[in-house]
Design a protein around this motif. Sequence first.
Motif, PDB file in Angstrom:
ATOM      1  N   GLY A 160      39.988  -4.913  98.321  1.00 46.25           N
ATOM      2  CA  GLY A 160      40.418  -6.173  97.746  1.00 46.25           C
ATOM      3  C   GLY A 160      41.638  -6.749  98.423  1.00 46.25           C
ATOM      4  O   GLY A 160      42.060  -6.295  99.497  1.00 46.25           O
ATOM      5  N   TYR A 186      42.092  -9.666  93.774  1.00 43.81           N
ATOM      6  CA  TYR A 186      40.632  -9.624  93.665  1.00 43.81           C
ATOM      7  C   TYR A 186      40.149  -8.322  94.290  1.00 43.81           C
ATOM      8  O   TYR A 186      40.702  -7.857  95.297  1.00 43.81           O
ATOM      9  CB  TYR A 186      39.989 -10.807  94.389  1.00 43.81           C
ATOM     10  CG  TYR A 186      38.506 -10.617  94.624  1.00 43.81           C
ATOM     11  CD1 TYR A 186      37.599 -10.794  93.595  1.00 43.81           C
ATOM     12  CD2 TYR A 186      38.020 -10.235  95.881  1.00 43.81           C
ATOM     13  CE1 TYR A 186      36.241 -10.603  93.798  1.00 43.81           C
ATOM     14  CE2 TYR A 186      36.669 -10.050  96.100  1.00 43.81           C
ATOM     15  CZ  TYR A 186      35.784 -10.230  95.048  1.00 43.81           C
ATOM     16  OH  TYR A 186      34.448 -10.026  95.256  1.00 43.81           O
ATOM     17  N   ASN A 231      32.747  -7.161  90.705  1.00 41.82           N
ATOM     18  CA  ASN A 231      33.823  -8.101  91.015  1.00 41.82           C
ATOM     19  C   ASN A 231      34.899  -7.996  89.937  1.00 41.82           C
ATOM     20  O   ASN A 231      34.575  -8.011  88.738  1.00 41.82           O
ATOM     21  CB  ASN A 231      33.295  -9.534  91.076  1.00 41.82           C
ATOM     22  CG  ASN A 231      32.305  -9.741  92.205  1.00 41.82           C
ATOM     23  OD1 ASN A 231      32.686  -9.811  93.372  1.00 41.82           O
ATOM     24  ND2 ASN A 231      31.021  -9.822  91.874  1.00 41.82           N
ATOM     25  N   PHE A 280      38.847  -9.525  88.886  1.00 45.49           N
ATOM     26  CA  PHE A 280      39.974 -10.435  89.071  1.00 45.49           C
ATOM     27  C   PHE A 280      41.069 -10.041  88.080  1.00 45.49           C
ATOM     28  O   PHE A 280      40.765  -9.720  86.926  1.00 45.49           O
ATOM     29  CB  PHE A 280      39.566 -11.892  88.833  1.00 45.49           C
ATOM     30  CG  PHE A 280      38.460 -12.384  89.721  1.00 45.49           C
ATOM     31  CD1 PHE A 280      38.761 -13.017  90.913  1.00 45.49           C
ATOM     32  CD2 PHE A 280      37.131 -12.217  89.364  1.00 45.49           C
ATOM     33  CE1 PHE A 280      37.748 -13.479  91.747  1.00 45.49           C
ATOM     34  CE2 PHE A 280      36.108 -12.672  90.179  1.00 45.49           C
ATOM     35  CZ  PHE A 280      36.425 -13.304  91.375  1.00 45.49           C
TER      36      PHE A 280
END
Length: 366
Positions: free
Chosen positions: A215, A231, A264, A266
């Motif tokens: 990331g 991220y 994913n 965040f």
Amino acid sequence: MNILKILSTVTLAFLICSVVQISAVIPDNSLDISGGYRRDTLKSDVFLRGRHHIIDGRDAIKVTDLDFYEAGVKGLWFLPQIWDDCCCDPFSSSSYLGAFFLRGSAYWGFSSSGNWKEGLRLADVAVSFSDVPRRKIHDGRSNDFDIALMWLYPFFEDHTTFFGVGPSLGYSYNGIKLKVHSTELTELLEQFTDLSSEIHDSETFKSSFQGTYAGVDVKYQSSDWLLSAGYEYHWVSSWRAEAKFPIFSDLLSDHRRSHRGFGNVFFADISYAWCNNVELGLGVKYKFFKGTDGRRRFDSRSSSSSSSSSSSSSKSDNDSSDSTTSISSSSSSSSSSSSSSSSRRTDKANGTWNSIQVHVDLGFRF
């Protein structure tokens, strides 16, 4: 002339080393106790096709409005300088080779609410999954672990301000265990069987995702304020799910596995240091994971698996075999050989998990 060149070279080297040492001033280490709230949504599908199934379709499990309350720890640690004060060494601890951090977190959660739906959607039958009644989740547990090595490039820095961006590499594990009320199902089973001692009032379900990730991290510190964001792209190397039924949980097993998938993540955090570096912060994190190209293995064992046991055990096992056939049929995993000692069927399966977390942090900077 040679002396001037030597002095110039030494002066230039000193200035370069001074700049390098200034650039090594980076954000503070921190250690926090963290707690907060999390809402999850899970889904797992099994695609019923092939000779083991009369009608093609989909066996679906869906969990919504799953609320967790969590507590844990998180921290950020600047790795010790590997090279000492030899500033003329090209591999000395500089902003390029010395700005490595370890960050990590561990959370444990519990839940007492959530909705569970489990049912079939058959290809040739007009039955909607939305018609399946919901059941309540009365007990849930979660455990999440994360550790990463990151490197920050200092784009801007002075005595009070730092702004850095850099890559990160890490590993994470995310797991849950749920218990689902099965009152109506157990009452129905008790009407057709005499084995009330074998029937439980709940169904259990476990699921986990784990794997490595890469990331980007961003950090901005100005005086006592620290802002972090990032991220992560995850390679799911292991997705596991297991369901245990309210009856004959030692004879029936539903295992779902995959060694492929992605995720994913965040996140964003903001914190403020006051009163001798006591840190108070607020953060939010969103996670999405999916296990792909998986398999569901449904196992059932019947009486002939214990043919060498006593006659009383054989009788009990024969009753278990009949109930096993009934439960397997209700799960749309009917076997062509229910009288055999064991039955194993595999179907294509996948699983997804969405989660959003809000947490409050209290700790120290040092």
